[in-house]
Design a protein around this motif. Sequence first.
Motif, short mmCIF file in Angstrom:
data_model
loop_
_atom_site.label_atom_id
_atom_site.label_comp_id
_atom_site.label_asym_id
_atom_site.label_seq_id
_atom_site.Cartn_x
_atom_site.Cartn_y
_atom_site.Cartn_z
N ARG A 49 -8.08 -7.88 0.09
CA ARG A 49 -8.38 -8.82 -1.00
C ARG A 49 -9.07 -8.14 -2.17
NH1 ARG A 49 -9.88 -13.79 2.94
NH2 ARG A 49 -7.73 -14.54 3.13
N ALA A 50 -9.82 -7.07 -1.89
CA ALA A 50 -10.47 -6.31 -2.95
C ALA A 50 -9.54 -5.27 -3.58
CB ALA A 50 -11.72 -5.60 -2.40
N GLY A 51 -8.32 -5.13 -3.02
CA GLY A 51 -7.38 -4.13 -3.54
C GLY A 51 -7.77 -2.72 -3.18
N ARG A 52 -8.55 -2.54 -2.09
CA ARG A 52 -9.04 -1.22 -1.71
C ARG A 52 -8.48 -0.74 -0.37
NH1 ARG A 52 -14.26 -3.43 -3.13
NH2 ARG A 52 -14.85 -2.96 -0.98
N VAL A 53 -7.29 -1.20 -0.04
CA VAL A 53 -6.53 -0.65 1.08
C VAL A 53 -5.16 -0.29 0.52
CG1 VAL A 53 -5.78 -2.92 1.92
CG2 VAL A 53 -5.66 -0.95 3.44
N LEU A 54 -4.70 0.89 0.86
CA LEU A 54 -3.39 1.35 0.43
C LEU A 54 -2.57 1.67 1.67
CD1 LEU A 54 -4.58 3.82 -2.33
CD2 LEU A 54 -3.49 1.60 -2.69
N ALA A 55 -1.30 1.34 1.63
CA ALA A 55 -0.39 1.68 2.72
C ALA A 55 0.75 2.51 2.16
CB ALA A 55 0.13 0.42 3.40
N ALA A 56 1.21 3.45 2.98
CA ALA A 56 2.34 4.30 2.61
C ALA A 56 3.56 3.85 3.41
CB ALA A 56 2.03 5.76 2.92
N TYR A 57 4.68 3.77 2.71
CA TYR A 57 5.95 3.35 3.30
C TYR A 57 6.98 4.42 2.96
CZ TYR A 57 3.52 -1.12 2.89
OH TYR A 57 2.59 -2.14 2.94
N GLU A 58 7.74 4.87 3.97
CA GLU A 58 8.77 5.88 3.71
C GLU A 58 10.05 5.28 3.15
OE1 GLU A 58 8.06 9.72 6.37
OE2 GLU A 58 8.96 8.05 7.43
N GLU A 59 10.43 4.14 3.67
CA GLU A 59 11.70 3.53 3.26
C GLU A 59 11.43 2.35 2.35
OE1 GLU A 59 14.59 4.88 4.02
OE2 GLU A 59 13.54 6.41 5.18
N PRO A 60 12.05 2.34 1.17
CA PRO A 60 11.80 1.22 0.26
C PRO A 60 12.30 -0.11 0.79
CG PRO A 60 13.44 2.70 -0.67
CD PRO A 60 12.94 3.33 0.59
N GLY A 61 13.50 -0.18 1.37
CA GLY A 61 14.01 -1.45 1.87
C GLY A 61 14.11 -2.49 0.77
N PRO A 62 14.75 -3.61 1.05
CA PRO A 62 14.83 -4.68 0.05
C PRO A 62 13.51 -5.44 0.00
CG PRO A 62 16.00 -5.30 2.05
CD PRO A 62 15.49 -3.90 2.25
N GLY A 63 12.82 -5.37 -1.10
CA GLY A 63 11.50 -6.00 -1.21
C GLY A 63 10.58 -5.42 -0.16
N ARG A 64 9.82 -6.26 0.51
CA ARG A 64 8.95 -5.81 1.58
C ARG A 64 9.64 -5.91 2.94
NH1 ARG A 64 3.32 -5.32 0.50
NH2 ARG A 64 2.82 -5.96 -1.59
N GLU A 65 10.78 -6.56 2.96
CA GLU A 65 11.48 -6.80 4.22
C GLU A 65 12.02 -5.48 4.80
OE1 GLU A 65 15.08 -9.65 5.45
OE2 GLU A 65 13.66 -10.42 3.97
N GLY A 66 11.82 -5.30 6.08
CA GLY A 66 12.34 -4.12 6.75
C GLY A 66 11.48 -2.88 6.62
N ARG A 67 10.40 -2.96 5.88
CA ARG A 67 9.52 -1.80 5.72
C ARG A 67 8.36 -1.90 6.68
NH1 ARG A 67 7.45 -1.30 -0.16
NH2 ARG A 67 6.41 -3.11 0.64
N ARG A 68 7.91 -0.74 7.15
CA ARG A 68 6.71 -0.68 7.98
C ARG A 68 5.84 0.43 7.45
NH1 ARG A 68 6.02 -3.48 12.32
NH2 ARG A 68 4.60 -1.93 13.14
N PRO A 69 4.54 0.18 7.36
CA PRO A 69 3.66 1.25 6.91
C PRO A 69 3.62 2.40 7.91
CG PRO A 69 2.43 -0.81 7.27
CD PRO A 69 3.85 -1.06 7.62
N VAL A 70 3.48 3.63 7.39
CA VAL A 70 3.38 4.82 8.24
C VAL A 70 2.01 5.49 8.09
CG1 VAL A 70 5.86 5.22 8.30
CG2 VAL A 70 4.47 6.30 6.51
N GLY A 71 1.23 5.02 7.14
CA GLY A 71 -0.12 5.54 6.92
C GLY A 71 -0.89 4.56 6.07
N TYR A 72 -2.23 4.73 6.10
CA TYR A 72 -3.04 3.84 5.25
C TYR A 72 -4.36 4.52 4.90
CZ TYR A 72 -6.40 2.44 8.87
OH TYR A 72 -7.40 2.42 9.79
N LEU A 73 -5.00 3.97 3.90
CA LEU A 73 -6.29 4.47 3.42
C LEU A 73 -7.15 3.29 3.00
CD1 LEU A 73 -6.97 7.45 1.12
CD2 LEU A 73 -7.82 5.21 0.44
N LEU A 74 -8.43 3.35 3.36
CA LEU A 74 -9.43 2.38 2.90
C LEU A 74 -10.40 3.12 2.00
CD1 LEU A 74 -10.36 0.77 6.35
CD2 LEU A 74 -8.68 -0.07 4.70
N TRP A 75 -10.78 2.51 0.88
CA TRP A 75 -11.77 3.14 0.01
C TRP A 75 -12.72 2.09 -0.51
CZ3 TRP A 75 -12.38 2.07 -5.24
CH2 TRP A 75 -11.35 1.36 -5.86
#
Length: 175
Positions: A49-75
């Motif tokens: 909600r604060a916009g301070r989590v980032l996720a990395a996705y390897e495959e763009p896929g259509p929109g968010r559908e079909g994508r899964r995060p492979v890494g993440y960062l909290l700051w």
Amino acid sequence: MIIQVPALDELPALRAIERAAGEPFRALDMASVADDEPPSPEQLTEFQRAGRVLAAYEEPGPGREGRRPVGYLLWEPVDGCTHIEQVSVHPDRAHRRIGRALIDRAERDGGPVPLTLTTFTEVPWNAPYYARIGFRILPEAELTPGLRAIRAHEAALGLDRWPRTGMRREPGWSG
């Protein structure tokens, strides 16, 4: 690779990444680190909600559908710096510059301020890795009040069973 703030329904996948990323610590006789509980759903929701989590996705896929995060960062902001609270990449996706891409994006999102983090000094994918991407170990005298508080909390959790340190990267580093 796409890096963005994940949707709320993607947050459980971040917990799974954290569990998988902890497993290599077992080989270093650091089972308690491997067994450490990932951030709670409530904590992840606060970061999201604060916009301070980032996720990395390897495959763009259509929109968010079909994508899964492979890494993440909290700051979070700490003493005028962008403090990296956690960065984890699924071990199946290691050595693909995903962690560095997440860190570089956090630097952009946090603004033109230094990056800080705390980490294990003798774990190859911790302090030695961060040194390769521009972080330097902070001598005790350079720890800010916020970093001292973070280090004290880590010590209270028992993480100081293994050598730990604070590190800092100046804004605009490119290597």
